[in-house]
Design a protein around this motif. Structure first.
Motif, short mmCIF file in Angstrom:
data_model
loop_
_atom_site.label_atom_id
_atom_site.label_comp_id
_atom_site.label_asym_id
_atom_site.label_seq_id
_atom_site.Cartn_x
_atom_site.Cartn_y
_atom_site.Cartn_z
N GLY A 262 0.79 -1.38 0.05
CA GLY A 262 -0.21 -0.16 -0.04
C GLY A 262 0.91 1.29 0.06
N THR A 263 1.82 1.32 0.87
CA THR A 263 2.77 2.35 0.98
C THR A 263 3.41 2.61 -0.67
N GLU A 264 4.00 1.44 -1.20
CA GLU A 264 4.89 1.60 -2.60
C GLU A 264 3.53 2.19 -3.60
N ASN A 265 2.21 1.82 -3.43
CA ASN A 265 1.20 2.18 -4.48
C ASN A 265 1.02 3.71 -4.10
N ALA A 266 0.75 3.86 -2.88
CA ALA A 266 0.57 5.22 -2.74
C ALA A 266 1.74 6.20 -3.13
N ALA A 267 2.76 5.94 -3.17
CA ALA A 267 4.04 6.64 -3.63
C ALA A 267 3.96 6.76 -5.08
#
Length: 476
Positions: free
Chosen positions: A269-274
């Motif tokens: 999720g963090t990677e997708n948000a970034a």
């Protein structure tokens, strides 16, 4: 093409062919449409990113709860193991105690039997004492009869005279012995009576104790059964504790797996948000580039549908600027109040509203001018002033109502004055130098609601300083 158009715009615009004008006008509209699409996609990306961030926060909370659950489960496993150990020890103690209790109950039963037997023997002893008492009574009667015979013998001896003096002496001695026998018999009878009373009391106590002993002995079986049931319950408790401990181990493994999965999901999720943030940045760049092209086409002097709104915006800005300068010159407005940025929050306002030294003058003098400018065309949704920090000191009357407590949605649409709004287009217009700027964007109405809008921003300068912009927004 851009250089050629810019040269023609500054020179003789009559050299442009009508087809070129139409082409550039369509290009400008396409740029505006593309900018709106970029804004729309960027808005969607922002919403998705916001949802991801919200989900990320909830997942972090969930993971924290899972970690806490794992800790509690570990404590529960330890407690179950301790309970099982205690149950195991309790089973051993009860097993050992059961034999001791059974032996003790057997001894108590033997003691009760002894007490009963002693009671029976004491009853026989009492009967013997009573028999002795009866014999003592018989002796006492014999002694009385002997005394009577001695008296009679003495009388007869007195009558006979000296001839039977020896017989008289014997009669006298018999009489003395009968008296002694009666005294001894009376003493024995008193002792026997006292002994018989004590014996009867002891026998009564022994009988009562024997009865209680018989009742207690009848309950020893119940005590033994209760101990056996307790032992069975402890064994069952030990078995349940073992099952709980086993289930706890399975739960711990599943919680560990869940925690690992949540960690991986949060990382993705963090990677997708970034990645979405980077995509949003690229969309913002495309939107800005499209709006710059729209602005350039509008500045070329070609007749486009935006031209009349641009002219009305510049005219409205001139009227507002003139009113402010006149007030500054005449003393009706202080420069410090005009440039006041010490925003003072309005109590209990939602969304937040802020007051400055310029607000009273803006409401009284500028708002009527904004209402007049807005009424010039049905497509105009409103005119307002925006200072360099995004603060709207006033708005049109239709957007300057008093807020309704607890009705945020209504306030967002009908009490937009005194709020602070800052989007990319407003920030770009406040930072750029120029005579006016044209943008296409999605207007944020709050609570996830938007509408496509096109705005003309006209910079305002007073006392040699950039104050902010005059904005005219209209529907496309």
């Amino acid at each position: 093409m851009h250089q050629r158009s810019g040269i023609l715009a500054m020179g003789d615009k009559s050299l442009l062919m009508p087809e070129t004008d139409e082409y550039l006008a369509r290009l400008g509209e396409q740029c505006g449409g593309f900018a709106l699409q970029c804004s729309d996609v960027a808005g969607f990306v922002t919403q998705v990113n916001q949802r991801i961030e919200d989900d990320h926060g909830r997942l972090e909370t969930l993971r924290h709860n899972v970690a806490h659950l794992l800790l509690l489960q570990s404590e529960a496993n330890d407690a179950a193991a301790e309970i099982r150990h205690v149950a195991y020890r309790a089973t051993g103690l009860i097993t050992d105690s059961h034999g001791v209790v059974v032996d003790a109950l057997g001894e108590i039963g033997g003691l009760i039997d002894d007490v009963v037997r002693m009671g029976d023997e004491l009853e026989g002893f009492t009967q013997a004492i009573e028999h002795v008492a009866a014999v003592s009574g018989q002796l006492d009667a014999i002694a009385r009869q002997t005394g009577m015979l001695a008296i009679n013998a003495s009388i007869e001896a007195a009558r006979a005279g000296t001839a039977v003096s020896g017989f008289a002496a014997v009669a006298s001695e018999v009489k003395r012995l009968a008296g002694s026998a009666r005294e001894a018999t009376a003493s024995v009878r008193g002792g026997i009576e006292r002994l018989a009373g004590s014996a009867r009391r002891v026998v009564g106590d022994m009988r009562s104790g024997a009865e209680r002993g018989r009742a207690a002995r009848s309950r020893t079986g119940e005590i033994t059964g209760a101990l056996e049931r307790i032992a069975a319950l402890v064994v069952q408790f030990d078995q349940r504790s073992a099952a709980i401990e086993h289930a706890g181990m399975h739960v711990t493994r599943h919680v560990d797996t869940l925690d690992a999965g949540l960690g991986s999901f949060i990382q993705r999720g963090t990677e997708n948000a970034a990645e979405l943030a980077r995509t949003r940045g690229r969309l913002d760049e495309l939107e800005l580039a499209s709006n710059r092209m729209l602005d350039q086409v509008a500045h070329s002097g070609i007749a486009t549908p935006d031209r009349r709104f641009i002219d009305m915006a510049r005219e409205g800005a001139d009227h507002v600027g003139a009113a402010i300068r006149r007030a500054l010159d005449e003393g009706g407005l202080k420069e410090a109040d005009l440039f006041d940025t010490a925003y003072r929050a309005v109590a209990d306002s939602d969304p937040p509203q802020f007051l400055t030294g310029f607000v009273p003058f803006a409401d009284r003098v500028i708002r009527p001018l904004l209402d007049v400018a807005t009424a010039r065309d049905a497509a105009i949704v409103g005119c307002c002033l925006v200072d360099r920090n995004g603060h709207l000191p006033t708005h049109i009357a239709a957007r300057s109502h008093v807020q309704r407590p607890g009705d945020r949605r209504w306030n967002l649409e009908n009490a937009r004055n005194r709020q602070i709004f800052m989007d990319r287009q407003t920030r770009d217009a406040l930072d750029r130098d120029g005579d006016w700027f044209l943008y296409t964007y999605r207007q944020d109405l709050g609570d996830g609601r938007y509408r496509p809008l096109r705005s003309v921003f006209v910079p305002l300068h007073f006392a040699g300083r950039r104050w902010g912009c005059y904005e005219l927004g209209y529907l496309i």
